[in-house]
Scaffold this motif. Structure first.
Motif, PDB file in Angstrom:
ATOM      1  N   TYR A 153       0.825  -1.208   0.000  1.00  0.00           N
ATOM      2  CA  TYR A 153       0.000   0.000   0.000  1.00  0.00           C
ATOM      3  C   TYR A 153       0.857   1.255   0.000  1.00  0.00           C
ATOM      4  CZ  TYR A 153      -3.202  -3.723   0.812  1.00  0.00           C
ATOM      5  OH  TYR A 153      -3.878  -4.902   0.667  1.00  0.00           O
ATOM      6  N   SER A 154       1.838   1.301   0.885  1.00  0.00           N
ATOM      7  CA  SER A 154       2.681   2.513   0.957  1.00  0.00           C
ATOM      8  C   SER A 154       3.919   2.396   0.076  1.00  0.00           C
ATOM      9  CB  SER A 154       3.139   2.736   2.401  1.00  0.00           C
ATOM     10  OG  SER A 154       4.124   1.784   2.768  1.00  0.00           O
ATOM     11  N   HIS A 155       4.315   1.178  -0.241  1.00  0.00           N
ATOM     12  CA  HIS A 155       5.581   0.937  -0.949  1.00  0.00           C
ATOM     13  C   HIS A 155       6.751   1.537  -0.191  1.00  0.00           C
ATOM     14  CE1 HIS A 155       3.242  -0.618  -4.257  1.00  0.00           C
ATOM     15  NE2 HIS A 155       2.503   0.477  -4.206  1.00  0.00           N
ATOM     16  N   CYS A 161      10.258  -6.396   9.911  1.00  0.00           N
ATOM     17  CA  CYS A 161       9.920  -5.512   8.787  1.00  0.00           C
ATOM     18  C   CYS A 161       8.496  -5.025   9.016  1.00  0.00           C
ATOM     19  CB  CYS A 161      10.027  -6.250   7.451  1.00  0.00           C
ATOM     20  SG  CYS A 161       8.825  -7.568   7.233  1.00  0.00           S
ATOM     21  N   ASN A 162       8.082  -4.016   8.261  1.00  0.00           N
ATOM     22  CA  ASN A 162       6.688  -3.598   8.374  1.00  0.00           C
ATOM     23  C   ASN A 162       5.802  -4.591   7.621  1.00  0.00           C
ATOM     24  OD1 ASN A 162       7.916  -2.540   6.017  1.00  0.00           O
ATOM     25  ND2 ASN A 162       6.405  -0.923   5.806  1.00  0.00           N
ATOM     26  N   VAL A 163       4.660  -4.846   8.195  1.00  0.00           N
ATOM     27  CA  VAL A 163       3.703  -5.791   7.605  1.00  0.00           C
ATOM     28  C   VAL A 163       2.369  -5.065   7.505  1.00  0.00           C
ATOM     29  CG1 VAL A 163       2.608  -8.056   7.813  1.00  0.00           C
ATOM     30  CG2 VAL A 163       4.929  -7.729   8.687  1.00  0.00           C
ATOM     31  N   GLU A 164       2.037  -4.636   6.292  1.00  0.00           N
ATOM     32  CA  GLU A 164       0.810  -3.853   6.097  1.00  0.00           C
ATOM     33  C   GLU A 164      -0.408  -4.750   5.913  1.00  0.00           C
ATOM     34  OE1 GLU A 164       1.735  -1.008   2.998  1.00  0.00           O
ATOM     35  OE2 GLU A 164       3.012   0.119   4.367  1.00  0.00           O
ATOM     36  N   ASN A 165      -1.571  -4.105   5.851  1.00  0.00           N
ATOM     37  CA  ASN A 165      -2.824  -4.841   5.778  1.00  0.00           C
ATOM     38  C   ASN A 165      -3.826  -4.045   4.950  1.00  0.00           C
ATOM     39  OD1 ASN A 165      -5.648  -5.700   6.953  1.00  0.00           O
ATOM     40  ND2 ASN A 165      -4.191  -7.264   7.620  1.00  0.00           N
ATOM     41  N   ARG A 181       9.364   0.562   2.398  1.00  0.00           N
ATOM     42  CA  ARG A 181       9.914  -0.680   2.946  1.00  0.00           C
ATOM     43  C   ARG A 181      10.806  -0.380   4.139  1.00  0.00           C
ATOM     44  NH1 ARG A 181       9.266  -4.355  -0.923  1.00  0.00           N
ATOM     45  NH2 ARG A 181      10.924  -5.684  -0.181  1.00  0.00           N
ATOM     46  N   VAL A 182      10.409  -0.903   5.298  1.00  0.00           N
ATOM     47  CA  VAL A 182      11.166  -0.623   6.521  1.00  0.00           C
ATOM     48  C   VAL A 182      11.738  -1.915   7.091  1.00  0.00           C
ATOM     49  CG1 VAL A 182      11.093   0.494   8.793  1.00  0.00           C
ATOM     50  CG2 VAL A 182       9.560   1.273   6.987  1.00  0.00           C
ATOM     51  N   GLY A 183      12.978  -1.816   7.563  1.00  0.00           N
ATOM     52  CA  GLY A 183      13.634  -2.956   8.217  1.00  0.00           C
ATOM     53  C   GLY A 183      14.219  -2.514   9.543  1.00  0.00           C
ATOM     54  N   ILE A 243       1.630  -3.251  10.959  1.00  0.00           N
ATOM     55  CA  ILE A 243       2.561  -3.040  12.075  1.00  0.00           C
ATOM     56  C   ILE A 243       3.913  -2.591  11.539  1.00  0.00           C
ATOM     57  CG2 ILE A 243       3.244  -5.489  12.156  1.00  0.00           C
ATOM     58  CD1 ILE A 243       3.533  -5.127  15.245  1.00  0.00           C
ATOM     59  N   CYS A 244       4.585  -1.768  12.311  1.00  0.00           N
ATOM     60  CA  CYS A 244       5.895  -1.239  11.921  1.00  0.00           C
ATOM     61  C   CYS A 244       6.993  -2.289  12.121  1.00  0.00           C
ATOM     62  CB  CYS A 244       6.248  -0.025  12.774  1.00  0.00           C
ATOM     63  SG  CYS A 244       5.216   1.412  12.510  1.00  0.00           S
ATOM     64  N   ALA A 245       8.104  -2.060  11.437  1.00  0.00           N
ATOM     65  CA  ALA A 245       9.246  -2.966  11.516  1.00  0.00           C
ATOM     66  C   ALA A 245       9.804  -3.073  12.940  1.00  0.00           C
ATOM     67  CB  ALA A 245      10.341  -2.467  10.581  1.00  0.00           C
ATOM     68  N   ALA A 290      14.942   6.393   8.047  1.00  0.00           N
ATOM     69  CA  ALA A 290      13.633   6.520   8.675  1.00  0.00           C
ATOM     70  C   ALA A 290      13.820   6.507  10.190  1.00  0.00           C
ATOM     71  CB  ALA A 290      12.739   5.369   8.248  1.00  0.00           C
ATOM     72  N   ALA A 291      13.277   7.490  10.857  1.00  0.00           N
ATOM     73  CA  ALA A 291      13.310   7.485  12.319  1.00  0.00           C
ATOM     74  C   ALA A 291      12.064   6.768  12.817  1.00  0.00           C
ATOM     75  CB  ALA A 291      13.351   8.912  12.842  1.00  0.00           C
ATOM     76  N   PRO A 292      12.169   6.047  13.936  1.00  0.00           N
ATOM     77  CA  PRO A 292      11.006   5.323  14.453  1.00  0.00           C
ATOM     78  C   PRO A 292       9.810   6.252  14.701  1.00  0.00           C
ATOM     79  CG  PRO A 292      12.976   4.752  15.697  1.00  0.00           C
ATOM     80  CD  PRO A 292      13.349   5.873  14.771  1.00  0.00           C
ATOM     81  N   CYS A 293       8.623   5.799  14.380  1.00  0.00           N
ATOM     82  CA  CYS A 293       7.422   6.586  14.636  1.00  0.00           C
ATOM     83  C   CYS A 293       7.182   6.684  16.135  1.00  0.00           C
ATOM     84  CB  CYS A 293       6.210   5.963  13.935  1.00  0.00           C
ATOM     85  SG  CYS A 293       5.480   4.552  14.797  1.00  0.00           S
ATOM     86  N   MET A 352       4.752   5.755  18.004  1.00  0.00           N
ATOM     87  CA  MET A 352       4.223   4.559  18.662  1.00  0.00           C
ATOM     88  C   MET A 352       5.354   3.566  18.950  1.00  0.00           C
ATOM     89  SD  MET A 352       1.083   2.106  17.465  1.00  0.00           S
ATOM     90  CE  MET A 352      -0.262   3.251  17.537  1.00  0.00           C
ATOM     91  N   CYS A 353       6.292   3.452  18.001  1.00  0.00           N
ATOM     92  CA  CYS A 353       7.424   2.542  18.194  1.00  0.00           C
ATOM     93  C   CYS A 353       8.370   3.048  19.282  1.00  0.00           C
ATOM     94  CB  CYS A 353       8.171   2.329  16.880  1.00  0.00           C
ATOM     95  SG  CYS A 353       7.220   1.318  15.736  1.00  0.00           S
ATOM     96  N   ARG A 354       8.554   4.355  19.352  1.00  0.00           N
ATOM     97  CA  ARG A 354       9.398   4.916  20.410  1.00  0.00           C
ATOM     98  C   ARG A 354       8.821   4.545  21.770  1.00  0.00           C
ATOM     99  NH1 ARG A 354      11.372  10.743  17.791  1.00  0.00           N
ATOM    100  NH2 ARG A 354      11.429   9.891  15.690  1.00  0.00           N
TER     101      ARG A 354
END
Ligand code: THU
Length: 144
Positions: free
Chosen positions: A25-27, A45-49, A29-31, A56-58, A89-92, A94-96
């Motif tokens: 969806y977003s293309h 990794c991020n797993v979209e839906n 790619r986060v690791g 969920i984020c990576a 990419a800095a963590p969002c 929610m991940c922080r």
């Protein structure tokens, strides 16, 4: 292992983890690669839906993998993300906060642009004046 060697390795693992990103969806790619206290590295990794908020984020993928295998102490996290599977990419937010549950202000976060190329931050820098398990009178990672 020397610190730089360790961080380089984490950057490599994060870039590799982004290859598994499920992001139709977003293309974007986060690791992520999370170094546990015992030296083990957990990747995510991020797993979209199709139902967007379910994704969920990576970083949280890596964290949940580790915690669900009994890990509660962590030393460092490397994260990378972008259309090409790399980029700083800095963590969002929610991940922080998710990391804050188990990690203190000195926890290292590597913002990885590419293998062996990253900026070093701490959780305290990225999430100052935070709310955590201590607010419940517990030491967080020791909650059983
Ligand atoms: N994403 C992460 O995996 N980690 C972050 O810290 C930022 C955002 C993912 C979520 C979504 O799949 C895509 O990047 C675009 O927001």
């Amino acid at each position: 292992m020397e610190e730089k060697e360790l961080y380089d390795r984490l950057s490599r693992e994060a870039v590799r983890a982004a290859e598994f990103s499920y992001s139709p969806y977003s293309h974007f790619r986060v690791g992520a690669a999370l170094l546990a206290g015992n030296g083990k590295i957990y990747t995510g990794c991020n797993v979209e839906n199709a139902s967007y908020p379910v994704g969920i984020c990576a970083e949280r993928t890596a964290l949940c993998k580790a915690v669900s295998e009994g890990e509660r102490r962590f030393r460092a996290l490397a994260v990378t993300g972008g259309r090409e599977g790399r980029g700083m990419a800095a963590p969002c937010g929610m991940c922080r906060q998710a990391l804050r549950e188990f990690c203190g202000p000195d926890f290292i976060i590597l913002l990885v642009e590419d293998v062996n190329k990253y900026e070093i931050r701490t959780l305290g820098q990225l999430l100052p004046d935070s709310f955590g398990p201590e607010n419940f009178g517990s030491t967080g990672a020791d909650i059983r």
